[in-house]
Scaffold this motif. Structure first.
Motif, mmCIF file in Angstrom:
data_model
loop_
_atom_site.group_PDB
_atom_site.id
_atom_site.type_symbol
_atom_site.label_atom_id
_atom_site.label_comp_id
_atom_site.label_asym_id
_atom_site.label_seq_id
_atom_site.Cartn_x
_atom_site.Cartn_y
_atom_site.Cartn_z
ATOM 1 N N SER A 71 0.730 -1.262 -0.001
ATOM 2 C CA SER A 71 0.258 -0.035 -0.042
ATOM 3 C C SER A 71 0.848 1.161 0.171
ATOM 4 N N GLN A 73 -8.947 -2.674 -4.926
ATOM 5 C CA GLN A 73 -8.432 -2.416 -3.400
ATOM 6 C C GLN A 73 -7.736 -3.375 -2.808
ATOM 7 N N ARG A 117 -6.866 -3.903 1.519
ATOM 8 C CA ARG A 117 -6.928 -3.531 2.778
ATOM 9 C C ARG A 117 -6.099 -4.455 3.644
ATOM 10 N N ALA A 137 -15.980 -5.032 7.459
ATOM 11 C CA ALA A 137 -14.688 -5.162 6.295
ATOM 12 C C ALA A 137 -15.372 -5.958 4.883
ATOM 13 N N SER A 149 -15.636 -3.925 1.512
ATOM 14 C CA SER A 149 -15.002 -4.463 0.353
ATOM 15 C C SER A 149 -15.563 -4.957 -0.837
#
Length: 255
Positions: free
Chosen positions: A169, A198, A200, A241, A245
């Motif tokens: 990231s 994405q 995470r 989450a 997501s």
């Protein structure tokens, strides 16, 4: 340039500049074309190096562009492509990095490469709608424990013994690594709920919870598995989450 050699012989020579041009390589005039083959080989190798740089931008930035290109040449020599689709190339890069002595001190690098492959897979995955908070709210309370979900085609779960999620990231965003403890284990989730991929970092236990759901477990069993694995597991946080997501696409079939 004409070739009267086997595909295996041609591919092997093409990926290794130390090998001579195959004997069967001939020009239009029927004469040997070793020089033309060398030019073609160099163009192919440069193209593969560029492709690897596109697939593994974080790895390239972490080791430096020059080092990465030299390393990529060695990788190509040991792992010639077996598909005409360049975006499928580099699948064995994480394993290569595991045994490549010059980067042994960067223990997180193989998992960084695994995340970048997951990123690429998510980018090319099929489009579909995501299971949302509204969808969850529509499930009767009496059916929640037995709820099963179908994973979104882009969903990839990464478990790392290092801080690979934070490192990827930070590296992809141009941020520094000074505040990251590279030896801290992390779990990550790669998804593509709309157009953009994405990545995470997952809270403790969430990777086990989500992987259990991906493997077909019902909500209650997935939660129990996560609780057994991690005393810090927080079910509401993991569900949040999951929903934010877009990790799942729809309800699965009831058992």
């Amino acid at each position: 340039m004409q070739a009267t050699v086997s595909n295996r012989e041609f591919t092997t020579a093409l990926s290794d500049p130390e090998k001579p041009a195959p004997e069967g390589i001939r020009g239009q005039d029927g004469k040997k074309s070793a020089k033309r083959f060398d030019i073609y080989r160099n163009n192919v190798v440069v193209g593969l190096i560029d492709a690897l740089g596109d697939i593994f931008p974080a790895v390239a930035r972490l080791v430096g562009e020059g080092f990465f290109r030299d390393m990529a040449r060695l990788y190509i020599r040991a792992n010639p492509p077996n598909s005409p689709l360049l975006f499928r190339y580099g699948r064995s890069m994480p394993d290569f990095l595991e045994t490549f002595e010059p980067v042994a001190h960067l223990a997180y690098l193989p998992d960084v490469a695994r995340i970048e492959l997951a990123w690429l897979d998510a980018f090319h995955a099929a489009d579909t709608s995501c299971f949302s908070a509204a969808d969850l709210g529509a499930v009767p309370e009496s059916e929640l424990d037995d709820l099963r979900l179908t994973p979104h085609p882009a969903t990839r779960i990464i478990r790392s013994r290092s801080a690979a999620v934070s490192i990827v990231s930070a590296t992809r965003s141009g941020a520094g690594l000074a505040d990251i403890n590279p030896t801290a284990p992390e779990d990550g989730l790669v998804t593509r709920p709309v157009l953009d991929v994405q990545l995470r970092r997952l809270p403790p236990g969430a990777a086990v919870f989500l992987q259990s759901l991906v493997d077909g477990a019902c909500l209650a069993d997935a939660a129990e598995a996560a609780e057994r694995d991690c005393a810090e597991f927080d079910l509401p946080l993991a569900i949040r989450a999951m929903l934010e997501s877009g990790a799942f696409s729809q309800r699965g079939e009831e058992a």
